[in-house]
Design a protein around this motif. Structure first.
Motif, PDB file in Angstrom:
ATOM      1  N   ARG A 139      -1.952   8.103  -1.606  1.00 48.71           N
ATOM      2  CA  ARG A 139      -2.929   8.368  -0.536  1.00 48.71           C
ATOM      3  C   ARG A 139      -2.531   7.641   0.746  1.00 48.71           C
ATOM      4  O   ARG A 139      -2.652   8.191   1.852  1.00 48.71           O
ATOM      5  N   THR A 148       2.659   1.654  -3.537  1.00 50.92           N
ATOM      6  CA  THR A 148       1.860   1.891  -4.745  1.00 50.92           C
ATOM      7  C   THR A 148       0.823   2.996  -4.606  1.00 50.92           C
ATOM      8  O   THR A 148       0.235   3.394  -5.609  1.00 50.92           O
ATOM      9  N   SER A 149       0.569   3.502  -3.411  1.00 51.94           N
ATOM     10  CA  SER A 149      -0.510   4.465  -3.227  1.00 51.94           C
ATOM     11  C   SER A 149      -0.008   5.740  -2.536  1.00 51.94           C
ATOM     12  O   SER A 149       0.477   5.691  -1.396  1.00 51.94           O
ATOM     13  N   ARG A 169       0.835  -1.210   0.000  1.00 56.43           N
ATOM     14  CA  ARG A 169       0.000   0.000   0.000  1.00 56.43           C
ATOM     15  C   ARG A 169       0.865   1.254   0.000  1.00 56.43           C
ATOM     16  O   ARG A 169       0.581   2.213  -0.722  1.00 56.43           O
ATOM     17  N   GLY A 205      -4.297  -2.840  -8.401  1.00 62.33           N
ATOM     18  CA  GLY A 205      -3.995  -1.754  -7.485  1.00 62.33           C
ATOM     19  C   GLY A 205      -3.303  -2.184  -6.210  1.00 62.33           C
ATOM     20  O   GLY A 205      -2.797  -3.299  -6.085  1.00 62.33           O
ATOM     21  N   PRO A 206      -3.281  -1.283  -5.199  1.00 67.37           N
ATOM     22  CA  PRO A 206      -2.521  -1.543  -3.966  1.00 67.37           C
ATOM     23  C   PRO A 206      -2.980  -2.770  -3.202  1.00 67.37           C
ATOM     24  O   PRO A 206      -2.194  -3.359  -2.470  1.00 67.37           O
ATOM     25  N   GLN A 258     -10.352   1.536  -5.719  1.00 69.05           N
ATOM     26  CA  GLN A 258      -9.279   0.646  -5.303  1.00 69.05           C
ATOM     27  C   GLN A 258      -8.017   0.871  -6.083  1.00 69.05           C
ATOM     28  O   GLN A 258      -6.938   0.491  -5.651  1.00 69.05           O
ATOM     29  N   ARG A 259      -8.077   1.504  -7.260  1.00 69.79           N
ATOM     30  CA  ARG A 259      -6.901   1.756  -8.062  1.00 69.79           C
ATOM     31  C   ARG A 259      -6.301   3.126  -7.785  1.00 69.79           C
ATOM     32  O   ARG A 259      -5.370   3.526  -8.465  1.00 69.79           O
ATOM     33  N   SER A 260      -6.883   3.851  -6.894  1.00 74.25           N
ATOM     34  CA  SER A 260      -6.398   5.204  -6.681  1.00 74.25           C
ATOM     35  C   SER A 260      -4.990   5.188  -6.163  1.00 74.25           C
ATOM     36  O   SER A 260      -4.579   4.356  -5.375  1.00 74.25           O
ATOM     37  N   ARG A 261      -4.229   6.153  -6.635  1.00 72.99           N
ATOM     38  CA  ARG A 261      -2.842   6.270  -6.216  1.00 72.99           C
ATOM     39  C   ARG A 261      -2.647   7.519  -5.347  1.00 72.99           C
ATOM     40  O   ARG A 261      -1.574   7.848  -4.991  1.00 72.99           O
TER      41      ARG A 261
END
Length: 504
Positions: free
Chosen positions: A251, A248-249, A245, A451-452, A501-504
């Motif tokens: 946020r 990759t993110s 997490r 995603g993450p 869920q794909r938000s970075r």
């Protein structure tokens, strides 16, 4: 100023002369160019130089059929490992498989064949050793065949229907439950053994503390296996999920709660999963899975792990048992050659395969009985009086060994139960599954991946690290932590697509 065609010149004009050309930007060196430069020395080093250096060592080994078969196996596995390192794709499971084969079934046994010593005595005839080496070669070829068949079959893209059917991702609420489970189980593990200090003493002290804790009873190790498994595995998996997490993110990196949770999990893992209190193969699992999770898209890290792993296994691994015993029980390795520890310590896989062939010749195949004992490892011996022991333990007792903590490589486990046909079919299936998993993992860590929260992006590195334990064996010892990891992954896995869920 414009040219006669009304187009502005591309560079400054001095004295009405022609425009000076503009220097094109320098292009970075591509991996294709770099791989071509590395290919020749890498292949020569793994396939030619290192085997030749070992062959030149003084020793009492005989140059018979077993010697030449071992040399062929070493060169073959070295060539396949070089292919994995130079590949444009990251093949985690296949790469680790060939790294283990090259070191444990290739280089180390070849050094033993040259020097004329083995870590474990061979009780059967020399012909059994020749058979063992030949079967290892056949198993490797079957693995390659399975991987080749997998490469010919295209991957199906999973399309998520409304309300479900998406890719496997970690459910946020269940992931928090895994974190709570990790803190609770590891905390209980630490308290049960007497506090954090014991985890920085020695493995001998850990074993003594487990025995005093009362979880071992009636000659059954199920209680201690669950205590160690739940004390270490959930903490590692939770750390891997939170590491992904953060990597990759954006946020997640800006969320104080995520950073604090990751920091707390790191501290827990430094206590329960450190190299002092754990077996070397388990710490390799921790290290490899963490590196592949922290650098999911790094080709350099993937190739460094495979290349440096060979050096570490040859130079450092035989000396890495410093914390197995306390100061009074530790015996340092004394050798005049870097290859001598390979012949006297740790790497007993090939000779144990030969001993197992001798054992099977006197007792017969078990036709799945040993595998059943590994699958139902959680059943205590009080409830299953005829529960099989570790394959390495059974063979060691038959050999008359006092110390029966011996390896039983996967070739051995399949041979004991199913003979040559079962071993060949088993390795073909393993090669097929490894290649398919590697391809799905490459998709999971790509930009269009889930995603993450991708479960496969965590499971594949963990399995890659645990491959060392599965290949070394025995399976009964390896089954406990593998089953706990599967339960933890099942706990957090969700197949529903989640908004954002794909938000970075």
């Amino acid at each position: 100023m414009t040219s006669v065609h009304g187009v502005a010149p591309s560079g400054p004009v001095l004295g009405g002369g022609p425009p000076s050309p503009v220097e094109p930007p320098a292009k970075p060196m591509s991996w294709a160019m770099l791989s071509r430069a590395m290919a020749v020395p890498l292949i020569l080093g793994l396939v030619c130089f290192l085997p030749a250096l070992i062959a030149a060592q003084p020793g009492s080994g005989t140059h018979d059929t077993g010697y030449w078969l071992q040399l062929v196996l070493t060169c073959y596995s070295g060539a396949r490992l070089a292919t994995m390192i130079l590949s444009t794709r990251r093949r985690l499971l296949q790469g680790v498989f060939w790294m283990f084969v090259y070191i444990a079934m290739g280089v180390a046994p070849f050094a033993q064949a040259v020097i004329g010593q083995t870590p474990t005595p061979m009780v059967g005839p020399r012909s059994d050793l020749v058979t063992a080496i030949a079967l290892v070669l056949v198993g490797c070829a079957a693995f390659d065949l399975g991987a080749l068949l997998a490469s010919r079959r295209p991957l199906r893209r999973r399309t998520a229907a409304r309300g479900g059917g998406g890719r496997a991702t970690a459910h946020p609420v269940r992931l928090r439950l895994l974190v709570l489970l990790a803190f609770a189980a590891s905390g209980y593990y630490v308290l049960k053994l007497g506090g954090p200090a014991v985890f920085f003493s020695s493995r001998q002290e850990i074993s003594a503390s487990v025995a005093e804790s009362g979880v071992v009873s009636g000659g059954s190790n199920v209680g201690s296996a669950f205590l160690k498994g739940f004390g270490t595995v959930p903490a590692l998996l939770a750390l891997l999920f939170y590491t992904r997490r953060l990597v990759t993110s954006r946020r997640a990196r800006r969320a104080p709660s995520t950073v604090l949770a990751w920091s707390a999990l790191l501290i827990v893992n430094l206590v329960v999963n450190n190299p002092v209190s754990n077996a070397r193969y388990w710490f390799l699992t921790v290290l490899v899975s963490l590196l592949f999770t922290a650098f999911p898209a790094s080709a350099a890290m993937y190739r460094s792990v495979l290349a440096m792993g060979v050096i570490g296994a040859l130079v450092l691994f035989p000396y890495a048992d410093r914390f197995r015993y306390d100061d009074s029980g530790y015996r340092p390795v004394e050798s005049s050659s870097v290859f001598e520890p390979l012949a006297t310590k740790d790497y007993d896989q090939t000779v144990m395969f030969a001993n197992t062939i001798s054992w099977v010749d006197t007792r017969g195949h078990t036709y799945g009985r040993q595998l059943a004992g590994s699958v139902f490892f959680f059943v205590p011996r009080a409830a299953w009086s005829g529960k099989p022991e570790d394959t390495g333990v059974r063979v060691g007792q038959w050999m008359g060994m006092n110390m029966t903590n011996l390896s039983a490589p996967l070739w051995t486990e399949l041979w004991v139960d199913f003979g040559a046909p079962g071993m060949i079919g088993g390795f073909a299936l393993i090669g097929y599954a490894a290649a398919r998993t590697d391809r799905r993992y490459a998709r999971a860590v790509s930009r269009d991946g889930p995603g993450p929260g991708s479960v496969l992006a965590i499971a594949a590195p963990l399995i890659a690290g645990y491959t060392f334990i599965l290949l070394r064996g025995p399976l009964l010892q390896a089954a406990g932590k593998l089953a706990i990891a599967a339960l933890c992954l099942a706990l957090v896995t969700s197949f529903r697509d989640r908004i954002g869920q794909r938000s970075r």
